[in-house]
Design an enzyme around this catalytic site. Structure first.
Site, PDB file in Angstrom:
ATOM      1  N   TYR A 109     -17.346  53.322 -29.727  1.00  0.00           N
ATOM      2  CA  TYR A 109     -17.966  54.651 -30.243  1.00  0.00           C
ATOM      3  C   TYR A 109     -18.996  54.540 -31.144  1.00  0.00           C
ATOM      4  O   TYR A 109     -19.976  53.870 -30.674  1.00  0.00           O
ATOM      5  CB  TYR A 109     -16.533  55.116 -31.097  1.00  0.00           C
ATOM      6  CG  TYR A 109     -15.175  55.210 -30.490  1.00  0.00           C
ATOM      7  CD1 TYR A 109     -14.987  56.110 -29.138  1.00  0.00           C
ATOM      8  CD2 TYR A 109     -14.028  54.692 -30.928  1.00  0.00           C
ATOM      9  CE1 TYR A 109     -13.892  56.002 -28.737  1.00  0.00           C
ATOM     10  CE2 TYR A 109     -12.872  54.764 -30.280  1.00  0.00           C
ATOM     11  CZ  TYR A 109     -12.807  55.499 -29.014  1.00  0.00           C
ATOM     12  OH  TYR A 109     -11.482  55.713 -28.592  1.00  0.00           O
ATOM     13  N   SER A 138      -8.576  55.007 -24.452  1.00  0.00           N
ATOM     14  CA  SER A 138     -10.049  54.865 -23.941  1.00  0.00           C
ATOM     15  C   SER A 138     -10.520  53.616 -23.325  1.00  0.00           C
ATOM     16  O   SER A 138     -11.265  53.583 -22.457  1.00  0.00           O
ATOM     17  CB  SER A 138     -10.883  55.269 -25.056  1.00  0.00           C
ATOM     18  OG  SER A 138     -11.008  56.601 -25.344  1.00  0.00           O
ATOM     19  N   LYS A 160     -10.820  53.613 -19.942  1.00  0.00           N
ATOM     20  CA  LYS A 160     -11.908  54.169 -19.186  1.00  0.00           C
ATOM     21  C   LYS A 160     -13.093  53.259 -18.282  1.00  0.00           C
ATOM     22  O   LYS A 160     -13.675  53.552 -17.449  1.00  0.00           O
ATOM     23  CB  LYS A 160     -12.879  55.003 -20.154  1.00  0.00           C
ATOM     24  CG  LYS A 160     -12.023  56.010 -20.922  1.00  0.00           C
ATOM     25  CD  LYS A 160     -12.780  56.630 -21.896  1.00  0.00           C
ATOM     26  CE  LYS A 160     -12.163  57.840 -22.771  1.00  0.00           C
ATOM     27  NZ  LYS A 160     -12.720  58.508 -23.695  1.00  0.00           N
ATOM     28  N   VAL A 195      -7.763  55.026 -29.286  1.00  0.00           N
ATOM     29  CA  VAL A 195      -7.138  55.485 -30.527  1.00  0.00           C
ATOM     30  C   VAL A 195      -5.900  55.283 -30.702  1.00  0.00           C
ATOM     31  O   VAL A 195      -5.194  55.357 -31.726  1.00  0.00           O
ATOM     32  CB  VAL A 195      -7.272  56.977 -30.529  1.00  0.00           C
ATOM     33  CG1 VAL A 195      -8.952  57.516 -30.505  1.00  0.00           C
ATOM     34  CG2 VAL A 195      -6.745  57.461 -29.602  1.00  0.00           C
ATOM     35  N   TYR A 254      -6.509  61.872 -15.685  1.00  0.00           N
ATOM     36  CA  TYR A 254      -6.986  61.363 -16.958  1.00  0.00           C
ATOM     37  C   TYR A 254      -6.117  60.941 -17.980  1.00  0.00           C
ATOM     38  O   TYR A 254      -6.141  60.044 -18.459  1.00  0.00           O
ATOM     39  CB  TYR A 254      -7.947  62.489 -17.532  1.00  0.00           C
ATOM     40  CG  TYR A 254      -8.635  62.098 -18.914  1.00  0.00           C
ATOM     41  CD1 TYR A 254      -9.644  60.977 -18.918  1.00  0.00           C
ATOM     42  CD2 TYR A 254      -8.392  62.690 -19.838  1.00  0.00           C
ATOM     43  CE1 TYR A 254     -10.031  60.601 -20.172  1.00  0.00           C
ATOM     44  CE2 TYR A 254      -8.961  62.352 -21.257  1.00  0.00           C
ATOM     45  CZ  TYR A 254      -9.674  61.349 -21.169  1.00  0.00           C
ATOM     46  OH  TYR A 254     -10.559  61.002 -22.246  1.00  0.00           O
TER      47      TYR A 254
END
Length: 315
Positions: free
Chosen positions: A251, A71, A74, A269, A199
């Protein structure tokens, strides 16, 4: 800036000891297993690298360990999509608010403003952003992303970890469900499998703490490469990314991290955390054992302690 450099010298003195103390926090976490390939990571690994705008650095622990961005990627695909399309186009399809839900939840897609992801750092938003990267094919889009990441990392030869990519692609059914929901609501186009290929590939780009610190340093310098002086990212888009990192980057623990560390950050993660001290330092951390919120147990502990000791909080 001189004061920050002097304090980096101070960091070097106690960093190895503090890292070993924080490493103990890994015992309270678990390595991610829902992506099977990630479960192979060493649970007690912990590394950190800090880099300032003058090229001075400090590091400790397992900072040469390679891991996939997950992530963390992103943040930079959002920036590239903004550079490709502009704010109006991107935020016409993705919102700007925290969700309060898990990063892979579909709940708010149906209950609130149907079909529009709340922000670009949850899976639904990041998948939508991935569809907005310019390119005539998934391969061209992925190549553009990889080249952009390499430039931000100072020319590092970053690569996609193909084993992790395959593992994500073969087990990513929840992300497929999210994607088909987005298609149904007119948010996502380009074909679900094509978009997910892009992705999953940018999530599977492999890096070290040093690479993360170098990428973070560009953000710390408002988008300017600290070596060449070239503007790699418009300052406005750094502002946007920085705000999302504060509000959504850790998160459902983003508020807690903002209070305890006070730094823009994005976790993944795989146990990576990218963070920075604006105008001063880029920081990369890896610690694969994750807490209940999906962040590195040991990495969060170390960063919070560092920020408090060095008075780095933006607040």
């Amino acid at each position: 800036m001189t004061n920050k450099q002097a304090r980096l010298d101070e960091v070097r003195q106690f960093l190895p000891e503090w890292l070993e103390q924080s490493r103990q926090e890994a015992a309270f976490g678990e390595v991610a297993s829902y992506i099977p390939e990630l479960s192979k990571a060493r649970r007690d690994a912990l590394g950190i690298h800090l880099l300032d705008l003058s090229g001075n650095s400090a590091s400790a622990g397992d900072c040469d360990t390679t891991f996939t961005l997950q992530s963390i990627s992103k943040v930079f695909t959002l920036i590239l999509a903004l550079m490709d399309n502009g704010e109006e186009a991107v935020f016409g399809r993705v919102g700007m608010e925290p969700t309060g839900d898990n990063f892979n939840s579909m709940l708010k897609l149906e209950l609130v403003r149907p079909g529009i992801p709340f922000n670009p750092l949850i899976n639904a938003g990041a998948i939508t952003v991935s569809s907005m990267i310019k390119g005539s094919s998934p391969e061209e889009k992925s190549a553009r992303i990889l080249e952009f990441f390499r430039r931000l990392a100072g020319g590092s030869e970053l690569q996609v970890n193909e084993a992790v990519y395959r593992s994500e692609y073969e087990t990513g059914n929840l992300n497929r469900s999210i994607s088909y929901f987005l298609v149904e609501n007119g948010v996502l186009d380009g074909g679900v499998e094509n978009v997910l290929s892009v992705y999953f590939r940018h999530c599977s780009i492999e890096a070290t703490c040093r690479d993360l610190a170098r990428m973070a340093l560009v953000l710390a310098g408002d988008g300017t490469d600290p070596v060449s002086g070239e503007e790699l990212i418009p300052r406005r888009y750094v502002q946007i990314a920085k705000t999302f990192m504060i509000t959504c980057g850790m998160y459902n623990a983003s508020g807690e991290f903002a209070i305890k560390a006070g730094l823009p950050a994005k976790s993944g993660v795989s146990g990576g955390i990218l963070t920075f001290v604006p105008g001063a330092l880029g920081i990369g951390v890896v610690g694969p054992a994750l807490n209940a919120k999906g962040n590195s147990s040991a990495g969060v502990h170390l960063l919070e302690r560092l920020s408090q000791r060095m008075d780095w909080s933006l607040f």
